[in-house]
Structure formats: C-alpha cells, structure tokens
Scaffold this motif. Sequence first.
Motif, PDB file in Angstrom:
ATOM      1  N   TYR A   1       0.800  -1.217   0.000  1.00  0.00           N
ATOM      2  CA  TYR A   1       0.000   0.000   0.000  1.00  0.00           C
ATOM      3  C   TYR A   1       0.838   1.275   0.000  1.00  0.00           C
ATOM      4  O   TYR A   1       0.536   2.233  -0.688  1.00  0.00           O
ATOM      5  CB  TYR A   1      -0.898  -0.032   1.238  1.00  0.00           C
ATOM      6  N   TYR A   2       1.916   1.285   0.794  1.00  0.00           N
ATOM      7  CA  TYR A   2       2.614   2.545   1.055  1.00  0.00           C
ATOM      8  C   TYR A   2       3.711   2.885   0.061  1.00  0.00           C
ATOM      9  O   TYR A   2       4.269   3.972   0.102  1.00  0.00           O
ATOM     10  CB  TYR A   2       3.209   2.534   2.468  1.00  0.00           C
TER      11      TYR A   2
ATOM     12  N   ILE B   1       6.666  10.205   5.315  1.00  0.00           N
ATOM     13  CA  ILE B   1       5.665   9.414   6.041  1.00  0.00           C
ATOM     14  C   ILE B   1       5.514   8.023   5.435  1.00  0.00           C
ATOM     15  O   ILE B   1       5.374   7.037   6.152  1.00  0.00           O
ATOM     16  CB  ILE B   1       4.322  10.176   6.124  1.00  0.00           C
TER      17      ILE B   1
ATOM     18  N   ARG C   1       8.307   6.062   6.668  1.00  0.00           N
ATOM     19  CA  ARG C   1       8.096   5.639   8.049  1.00  0.00           C
ATOM     20  C   ARG C   1       7.163   4.426   8.103  1.00  0.00           C
ATOM     21  O   ARG C   1       7.372   3.486   8.858  1.00  0.00           O
ATOM     22  CB  ARG C   1       7.472   6.784   8.860  1.00  0.00           C
ATOM     23  N   GLU C   2       6.120   4.442   7.278  1.00  0.00           N
ATOM     24  CA  GLU C   2       5.149   3.347   7.300  1.00  0.00           C
ATOM     25  C   GLU C   2       5.763   2.048   6.780  1.00  0.00           C
ATOM     26  O   GLU C   2       5.458   0.974   7.282  1.00  0.00           O
ATOM     27  CB  GLU C   2       3.916   3.706   6.464  1.00  0.00           C
TER      28      GLU C   2
END
Lengths: 540, 337
Positions: free
Chosen positions: A435-436, A449, A452-453
């Motif tokens: 997803y990220y 971010i 980070r995820e």
Amino acid sequence: MVGLAAMFGSGAMTNSINDFDDADLFLVTGSNTTEQHPLIGSRIINAKQRGAQLLIIDPREIPLAKFADLHLRHNIGTDVAVLNGMMNVIIEEGLYDKDFVETRTEGFEQLKEVVSKYPPKVVEKISGVPAADIKKAARMYAKANKAMIAYAMGITQHTTGVDNVKSCANLAMLTGHMGRAAVGVNPLRGQNNVQGACDMGGLPNVYSAYQPVINADAKKKFEEAWKVEGLDDKVGLTITDMMSAAQKGELKALYVMGENPMMSDPDTTHIDQALSNLDFLVVQDIFLTETAQKADVVLPAASFAEKDGTYSNTERRVQLAQKAISPPGEARPDWQIICEISKLCGYPMDYKSPADVLKEINSLTPSYAGITYERLLTNHGLQWPCPNEEHPGTAFLHKDKFTKGLGTFMPCEFKPPAEMPDEEYNFMLTTGRIYYQFHTGTMTRRVSILEREAPEALVEINPDDAKKLGIRNNDQVELTSRRGSIKMKAEITQRVPQNVVFSTFHFNEACVNILTNPAFDPVAKIPEYKGCAVKIRRCA
Amino acid sequence: MKTLAKKDINKALGIWAQKHALLAPTKMDNGDCIFSAYDEKAFTLDYKKPPLSPKSVFFPHTEVIFDVANNQYKETVTAKKSLIFGLRACDMMGICQASSFMTRDKEDIYYRAKHNTAATIVMACPGAQNETCFCTTTLSGPVAKEGFDLQLYDTGDSFLVEVGSPRGEELLAGIPLSDLDDSRAKVQMDEFKQNAILTMPEVKSVIEAMNMLKDKKVAEKVWDDFGAKCITCGGCAFVCPTCTCFNVYDQQLSEGNGKRLRAWDACLYGGFTREASGHNPRVSQAARLKRRHEHKLLDYSSIDIQQGLCGCVGCGRCSDYCPVHIGTLEVVKAIAG
C-alpha cells in the motif's frame, strides 16, 4: 491486453468504475484491490455492505478477503485450471447463457471440449482448491445477474498470462456477463497512464488505437500525416526482447523514459549486464533512478504537477491534468524533450502545446477522435471510444456486438509455471506491491511518512513454515533463487499459504527482482513475476 | 452598524489585496470552489463548502523548521500578512480550536507567527451547504461568535459588517460603507441566523454518541467493523479543520547541509504510534479509528474547544470525502445505533 484483443477486438476494461456501485457480484482475482486500487476496493467494500457478493481467487489472504463470501486460495499459477473447472461446472449444470453463447459468440464447442477435461476433482488436484468450492464459485458467478470480473497483475504476470486472461474472458462470455452495465472483464491498470501509453501505440506492434504497423493502410496513413516515407512495417522488440538483444550485443542504444528496469525487470543481475553492454543509454526521468545512474545521458523530465496534458486511466477515461508549479532547474515536460531531440535528429516536430499534440491524436486515432482539449477543459474526462465531438464517450464496451463482431471463445489448457519448487529450491516466491510504496520507489521512497510506514523490504512467511525453519518475526533471512540471493526481514503471517513466500520490488536494498525468473509469456512477453522457486534460511 | 454594498465587494477586496496575501473563494474551470489567491475574474460569492478548510494558512502541508548550511543551524520561521475572506463559522471555530491547542501551554512558534499575521473575514453561513453540515449541533455555527476580525451577513444587495477586533476596525479604512440603524441591523442578523439554523436541525446521534463514549457503553464491534473498512488514506485528518498532527523529518542535501521539515501526519497510520522496538500500542486499524474519534468526541481539552461542544466543528468534510464512509456522522450513527 493481447488476450482480450484477440477475443473481443479491444484490450481494455470493458466496463467502468461507476459500475462497481451497481454489480451484484465481484470475482476478484490476482488483484489486491484495496491496496493497489484503493478507491475501487472501497467501492467493492461499500457494495458488500449493500448486499453484493464477493468471490476471491487469490493464493494470498489479501485484506479484501475478510469481506469475501468465498475465497479460493489456489496454488500459484493454476488460474487456468481453476477457471476451466468453474466453466466445466457451469456447462455440466446448464448454467451458461445459451442465448448469449448462440447469438454473440463463436467457438463454444471447442471450449466445451477443453473444459470437459477439468472436472472439479481434477482441478482440486492441480490447484489445491476443494472441488466443492469450485462448484460453489461456479454457481455463484453464473447465477448472479450482474457479475464483474476484476483482475490485475496476479493474472497477467505469468508465463501463462495470456491464457489466464483468455480464461477470464471465456468465463464472462459463457455466462453472458458481457456487453451490459456492471458486468464484464475488467483489468485494473497498475499505473495512472499505462492504458494511455498503450492507446497511443507505445507498443512495438501498433500505432495509436492499435492500428497495426504491419498494415499497409495504417502505414500509409501515418506516413502522410507525418510527411515521411518508409515507416518501418516490421514489429519491433518488447522490453523483454530488448534486454536479451542488448545482452547479445544486437541492440546498441536504448532510450528509457519513466521506467526503471534495474529494479522492475526480472533477473536484474542480467539486466545490469545487458544495460552495461549497450553503446549508449539515455534515461529521461524525474529523479536519478538506479537505471539513470547507468546512463550516458540523463534528461531531466517534469513531474505530473509541473506539466499540462492528459492521462488515460484504467476505465478508458481521458482526463486533463493542468500544471500547478513550474519544473525545477533544467527539467522540461517529456513532449518538449522529445520534440527537441527529434529536431536535432533532423525531423522538426513543431507542436506548440499539449493541445496541439491532442489535435493530431484526434485526427489519427479513431477511438480518440471526439476527445478534444476544449471538451476536456469543461468536464471530468471522456471514455473512449469517442468517435466524434458530439459523442458522450462509452461507459461499457461490446454492447450489441463485440468490436470484432462475434466474441471468440479461446479455450486454454493448464500449464504449470516455468519454474516449480523442487527439493533444493523448495518455496514458491510471489511478488507484488504494498500500500505505502509504489513500484520501484522512485517517488514514494522520497516521502517521509511513506518511508516511516514501510521503510524496508519484508518477506511474508507462513507461521508453519517459519516454525519448521526456526524463523521468528523480524529475523533476518536470506532468500536464494537460481539467479541470486538477497537478505531481508521476515514477517510471519497467515497472509501467505504454506510453501509460498511473498515480497515486494520497492526496495533497492533488497531488490526482489534479483531472484525472479525472466521466463515470459510467449505472446505478451510479460515475465513471470508471480512465481519462481527459492530457498530460505535464517541468517546467523 | 456599517454595511457594505455587494457591488462594492471587488473594490473592497482590491484594497485588502494591496496589503495582504488575500485568499478568497475562487471558481475553478471545472466548477469546483476553493480558497485561492484572490483573482477578480475567478472570485465568486456563489460558493458552497470549500473542499479544504483554510488551515494550511497557519499550518502548511509541509514547512521548513530550520536550515543547516555549512554545519550552521538557522531557525526558519515564516509568516506573511495574510487575509482569509469568506470562510464559514465552522472553519473559524476550527482555527480557534487549533490555535488554542498549538499555543496554549507550549507555544508552537511556527503556527503562532502565521496566526498573528493572518486576518479573517467570516461570511456568516446562510444555512446547510450540503447534507453533512451539523455546526448547529457542535455549537460552531452558522454564525461565528468570536475569533474573527470581520463577519459579513449577506442581506441581499449588501452585507452587514460585524467588527470582531481592532484589526477588523482597521480593515475597514478606505472601504466604501453605509450606516444602518443598530436595532434594525440586529433584527436582520437574528433573522439571518434563525433562517440558517432552521436548515440544520440538531443531530441527536452526536450528543448520544458522546454520552455513550463517556459512559463506556460503546461496543468494540463498532470499531472492528470500521477498522475492517478503513483504507488508511488519512484523508479525514487532512480535511479536518482541527487536526494538527505533524511528522518531523530531515532532508540532507550534502555533508553539513540540509533542512528539517514538518509535514501533515495522521493518527490513522500505523507508524504514527509505532515505537522504536516495533511494538505498537494501537495495533489495529480499529484501535486507531477509536482513538481518533474519541479524541474528537470524548478526550478533547475543555480549554481548546473554546465555545464549541467538542473537538469536532461539524463541517462534515470527513463524511463528505471518506471513500468508505467513515466520517464523524457515520461513526456517531453507528455508536448511537
């Protein structure tokens, strides 16, 4: 795409995104929809809550699986067998749409003959899916009034990719789930403009709108429009072909735009050698990618926010994007770079603007004829085919007849993946995205971010396998295939079945494509990213 | 009370634009309306709820906190004299709540600097902008009670001009105004407000849900169901006028040179609460959604909510934009049953 084009006459999502709000049943296969097409995934979740049914065929327990009425977790690469098994039941039990088959299709007898070899018991042995579930899935899909098939790379990225697509299309035609609203065969495209790139002839065998380069009329039409003679009438090379030609020294120069084969192509160790073997490599991109680092010349391109133009999305919708900020430094929009290069090569292209380019597209591309810049300024896009300026665009294809006339059943026999696990390489590795992060991380790995995820590559391992191998969550493990070896952390999860591991190709610290098999589909030339044999050990 | 003729509005905006970075409702080519730099041609008074609140004036999506050049650290506090024209009462309350939170006990100098130099002109809300408006329930509209410099009431051909601060008084210098008898103005203002309130009946489930949260009567299943649906896009936090969480990160440009920045963050992301060990106290999406909504409806600070009901200002944007329908309105409905 090649598969759908052969059977229906055009290779694109037959229906529209809005149709997901009206369908009664979804057959989702080879698509981790909520992670890779989250807005379409959301529509499926919302539809479930209004009572629609959801049937998933996927080896992994993707997030959407918790909403599924039935989830078939088949062995990797056995899609044709499972779909043939469903068709076997549908024909056996007389659940197919006889009227549709008779009036709209050809080749039913051949289909019947092939799928008769795939009764559920046989398919159970091949795919590991219980025969009862295959029967249940067949009945659910056939009996639904409006059933949509949605698939993505889990169907196509196999040596049998074209066969997998054809089997989906056979199933939809057999049950009459075609040519209406909220049905159809819907390949979800994995990038914002991959449909547009294909539509524009960004393929080795066609001009725009899939006009074949080997067709003399098409050749003449483009020669006249471009005021040139002797356009090449031979089919060119696919990426897969180019890389092996480069390795052999038959291909001397390569101009790469917005693509990062050093991360995204299978068996990257060989890709590295192939690119090193070139006399000249040009890369045009927005960042210095792994591939750009190998280039002789890097041409800085503008990002999406820094240019005007159109994108053609997964539902064949052409949409205008307007520039929000100016490109930094020497970066320029791709079309300007190409025009400049062309001029220096002795063929001046004097387009003044993206509107100018679209005007030429309108005149040479029948399905885009009515999609003018002026119209796009005042609406939220138009779906091709849109043959003239009065045409509202087309929400679903093949309404009263298929683009090619009758739809042709193209039955396929099951063939196993090119490289199956054996005693030494005893796990099946399948790959995808999370997803990220997006693709090779060129953009997303620069976003704090997202980093980070999902900061690093993980390999998903089933708890039973992990126990046997003495691997705990977050242990560093080494994955080795016949092509290479990488290290990454283990994530122990039920998401993968036993004997299967999953990882992603986002991270250059542990590039999973060092491991993948470059074997490819003989027709579409798409590599088998979804299955290769590996072995695993815990790092000391 | 002063009034401003509608025909003079562009004249007034022109005067304000000379001394401010002026943001005003702007009609885009595709018909959407957003707060954007004032442009007389694109400016419109015919606008509904803009998709984003103007919080980025005070709290930009991304901003530099300090620069490092040749190993020398230099703090970067930026602010320009800005003026937001036409915001609604809900967004005004959002600014009041967020600025209290950002400056109350520990001063956020980056936020404060922008807040000090930003003026606001509220356009009293004529009524529900769409079906998700519920400011009458959260006590944050349709008319702003405080925080604004000026508030305008649309009475047809002209605006009543309510002054909320000395800075508001200064803004009126040079603006062509007329006078209206105070008692008549008050009648018009009351009537305007009453008409607006009529379009937005109280949403009882908001109050019920708040009470049930307080009494710990909310079934975990509510959160589990929403958690299964949430696609973790973070959009609800980005459109929320009172969400101010950020992440801090560094960009190294070369050895000894770079910058530290901050950017909008969202409590719905797993990494927001993940600890260095890998342990995450809010381990599931259900737990993260629960925390987010409890923060708005239960665990708010009574100082920060100002004159409002809770930490939600009832703008309804989370309900407007959540792709899987997990906005405040859907959550309170599920809680209240």
